[in-house]
Write a protein that holds these residues in place. Structure first.
Motif, mmCIF file in Angstrom:
data_model
loop_
_atom_site.group_PDB
_atom_site.id
_atom_site.type_symbol
_atom_site.label_atom_id
_atom_site.label_comp_id
_atom_site.label_asym_id
_atom_site.label_seq_id
_atom_site.Cartn_x
_atom_site.Cartn_y
_atom_site.Cartn_z
ATOM 1 N N ALA A 163 0.824 -1.208 0.000
ATOM 2 C CA ALA A 163 0.000 0.000 0.000
ATOM 3 C C ALA A 163 0.857 1.257 0.000
ATOM 4 N N GLU A 164 1.953 1.240 0.775
ATOM 5 C CA GLU A 164 2.841 2.405 0.828
ATOM 6 C C GLU A 164 3.577 2.592 -0.496
ATOM 7 N N ALA A 165 3.986 1.481 -1.110
ATOM 8 C CA ALA A 165 4.742 1.572 -2.355
ATOM 9 C C ALA A 165 3.867 1.997 -3.528
ATOM 10 N N LEU A 166 2.637 1.497 -3.555
ATOM 11 C CA LEU A 166 1.749 1.742 -4.688
ATOM 12 C C LEU A 166 0.836 2.943 -4.479
ATOM 13 N N GLY A 167 0.725 3.379 -3.236
ATOM 14 C CA GLY A 167 -0.175 4.484 -2.943
ATOM 15 C C GLY A 167 -1.625 4.084 -2.865
ATOM 16 N N SER A 168 -1.908 2.789 -2.928
ATOM 17 C CA SER A 168 -3.270 2.275 -2.832
ATOM 18 C C SER A 168 -3.189 0.770 -2.611
ATOM 19 N N HIS B 51 0.872 -1.201 -12.135
ATOM 20 C CA HIS B 51 1.957 -1.990 -11.559
ATOM 21 C C HIS B 51 1.746 -3.473 -11.842
ATOM 22 N N ALA B 52 0.521 -3.951 -11.711
ATOM 23 C CA ALA B 52 0.226 -5.362 -11.980
ATOM 24 C C ALA B 52 0.579 -5.716 -13.420
ATOM 25 N N PHE B 53 0.266 -4.812 -14.348
ATOM 26 C CA PHE B 53 0.570 -5.057 -15.755
ATOM 27 C C PHE B 53 2.076 -5.043 -16.002
ATOM 28 N N GLU B 54 2.753 -4.009 -15.544
ATOM 29 C CA GLU B 54 4.184 -3.874 -15.822
ATOM 30 C C GLU B 54 5.000 -4.982 -15.160
ATOM 31 N N PHE B 55 4.712 -5.257 -13.887
ATOM 32 C CA PHE B 55 5.451 -6.297 -13.175
ATOM 33 C C PHE B 55 5.174 -7.664 -13.799
ATOM 34 N N GLY B 56 3.906 -7.950 -14.032
ATOM 35 C CA GLY B 56 3.541 -9.251 -14.573
ATOM 36 C C GLY B 56 4.096 -9.487 -15.961
#
Length: 254
Positions: free
Chosen positions: A221-226, A232-237
């Motif tokens: 939550a702190e890293a993503l702001g939510s 993030h899910a798209f880029e990381f995955g």
């Protein structure tokens, strides 16, 4: 969510529309109407209100014509849906000689598909196990396969890798669209939802009872702001999927 299936219409009529072998079913059409105008109006209806709102009557109302006049150009909704799908697939960029290696090319393909789903969320409501055999769908498939050609994979593996990447994009795009539509569908913003659940968060955040969930949840939550970030899910995955493809290529070329 209502799911529509491609390929439900008359094959001959669908293919005639897709490849424009005839501009109309009969000669009695309105001069200000065309297959293109009808399809664009249908796409606009689906973009704004979802696939469940799409009907021949709704498209006719948007164009300011009688419903029956559409049937001069389009046999029915199943054939219309096939052409809509093929039309929006034509929006995907297909440069003649894309730069970079296979990984960069495949990443751009995934990103193009991701953006296409976000522009036209109704695509996520269309089951394409029976593919639309139109010019744009065919050109898109050919272009995407060329990103994998000549890198050590068999033809079957090329098709499977493309299916894997596009399947990943489809899944993450669904999550992104659902998150974006949450407020309009539930009548509650994310802030309101969290405020309503705040009294119960202490139980979930009990570090003694759920230490791993509490630690990881707070860090994410702190890293993503939510609690969730579709980007993030798209880029990381995507990077992890490409890592797997790279490992497969490495085994084939070793």
């Amino acid at each position: 969510m209502t799911i529509e299936y491609t390929g439900k219409g008359d094959p001959a009529r669908s293919l005639a529309l897709l490849w424009r072998t005839s501009d109309r079913v009969s000669r009695k059409g309105k001069p200000d109407l065309s297959v293109e105008r009808i399809v664009r109006a249908a796409i606009e209806v689906a973009d704004s209100d979802g696939l469940q709102a799409l009907s021949m009557r709704r498209v006719a109302e948007k164009l300011g014509v009688g419903t029956m006049s559409l049937y001069t150009y389009v046999p029915g909704k199943p054939e219309l849906l096939d052409v809509m799908l093929d039309t929006v697939y034509g929006e995907v960029e297909r440069p003649e000689d894309p730069p970079g290696g296979w990984r960069e090319r495949l990443s751009r393909i995934a990103t193009e598909n991701w953006r296409l789903y976000l522009r036209h969320p109704w695509l996520l409501q269309v089951a394409t196990s029976r593919p639309v055999l139109g010019p744009n769908v065919t050109a898109k498939y050919d272009f995407e396969l060329r990103a994998l050609d000549g890198i050590g994979l068999t033809d079957v593996e090329m098709d499977a890798v493309l299916t894997l990447v596009n399947g990943f994009v489809h899944g993450t795009a669904r999550g992104a669209v659902e998150a974006a539509q949450a407020e309009s569908q539930t009548g509650m913003s994310d802030e309101q939802w969290w405020a309503a659940h705040a009294p119960f968060l202490a139980r979930i955040g009990d570090t003694a009872r759920f230490p791993t969930a509490a630690r990881v949840g707070q860090a994410a939550a702190e890293a993503l702001g939510s609690a969730y970030s579709a980007e993030h899910a798209f880029e990381f995955g995507l990077e992890r999927v490409l890592d797997g493809v790279e490992a497969l290529i490495g085994r084939r070329t070793a």
